[in-house]
Design a protein around this motif. Structure first.
Motif, PDB file in Angstrom:
ATOM      1  N   ALA A  76     -76.403 -16.598  -9.153  1.00  0.00           N
ATOM      2  CA  ALA A  76     -77.283 -17.302 -10.090  1.00  0.00           C
ATOM      3  C   ALA A  76     -77.939 -18.503  -9.433  1.00  0.00           C
ATOM      4  O   ALA A  76     -79.086 -18.834  -9.740  1.00  0.00           O
ATOM      5  N   ILE A  77     -77.219 -19.148  -8.512  1.00  0.00           N
ATOM      6  CA  ILE A  77     -77.780 -20.313  -7.819  1.00  0.00           C
ATOM      7  C   ILE A  77     -78.933 -19.889  -6.932  1.00  0.00           C
ATOM      8  O   ILE A  77     -79.965 -20.563  -6.868  1.00  0.00           O
ATOM      9  N   SER A  78     -78.803 -18.760  -6.262  1.00  0.00           N
ATOM     10  CA  SER A  78     -79.877 -18.294  -5.382  1.00  0.00           C
ATOM     11  C   SER A  78     -81.109 -17.886  -6.183  1.00  0.00           C
ATOM     12  O   SER A  78     -82.244 -18.129  -5.750  1.00  0.00           O
ATOM     13  N   LYS A  79     -80.925 -17.298  -7.373  1.00  0.00           N
ATOM     14  CA  LYS A  79     -82.074 -16.951  -8.221  1.00  0.00           C
ATOM     15  C   LYS A  79     -82.752 -18.201  -8.757  1.00  0.00           C
ATOM     16  O   LYS A  79     -83.974 -18.281  -8.803  1.00  0.00           O
ATOM     17  N   MET A  80     -81.951 -19.200  -9.129  1.00  0.00           N
ATOM     18  CA  MET A  80     -82.512 -20.439  -9.626  1.00  0.00           C
ATOM     19  C   MET A  80     -83.271 -21.159  -8.510  1.00  0.00           C
ATOM     20  O   MET A  80     -84.373 -21.662  -8.720  1.00  0.00           O
ATOM     21  N   PHE A  81     -82.689 -21.203  -7.318  1.00  0.00           N
ATOM     22  CA  PHE A  81     -83.356 -21.821  -6.176  1.00  0.00           C
ATOM     23  C   PHE A  81     -84.649 -21.092  -5.831  1.00  0.00           C
ATOM     24  O   PHE A  81     -85.669 -21.713  -5.539  1.00  0.00           O
ATOM     25  N   SER A  82     -84.629 -19.780  -5.882  1.00  0.00           N
ATOM     26  CA  SER A  82     -85.816 -18.978  -5.608  1.00  0.00           C
ATOM     27  C   SER A  82     -86.910 -19.253  -6.644  1.00  0.00           C
ATOM     28  O   SER A  82     -88.090 -19.366  -6.299  1.00  0.00           O
TER      29      SER A  82
END
Length: 50
Positions: free
Chosen positions: A2-8
């Motif tokens: 979820a952190i990588s999707k939010m960062f993206s």
């Protein structure tokens, strides 16, 4: 994950804003120059003075 999707998503948002600000303009304004004044001239009245 979820952190990588939010960062993206944040990076995409910032990069789209950057490209919108610094990219080429998409204006479709005609190059017509200065328009002559066709209105009424201003008449100063006593009601306009504060």
């Amino acid at each position: 994950m979820a952190i990588s999707k939010m960062f993206s998503g944040v990076m995409q948002y910032i990069s789209e804003a950057f490209l919108r600000i610094f990219g080429p303009t998409d204006d479709a304004y005609p190059f017509i120059g200065v328009q002559p004044f066709t209105g009424e001239p201003y008449k100063k009245r006593t009601a306009d003075i504060w």
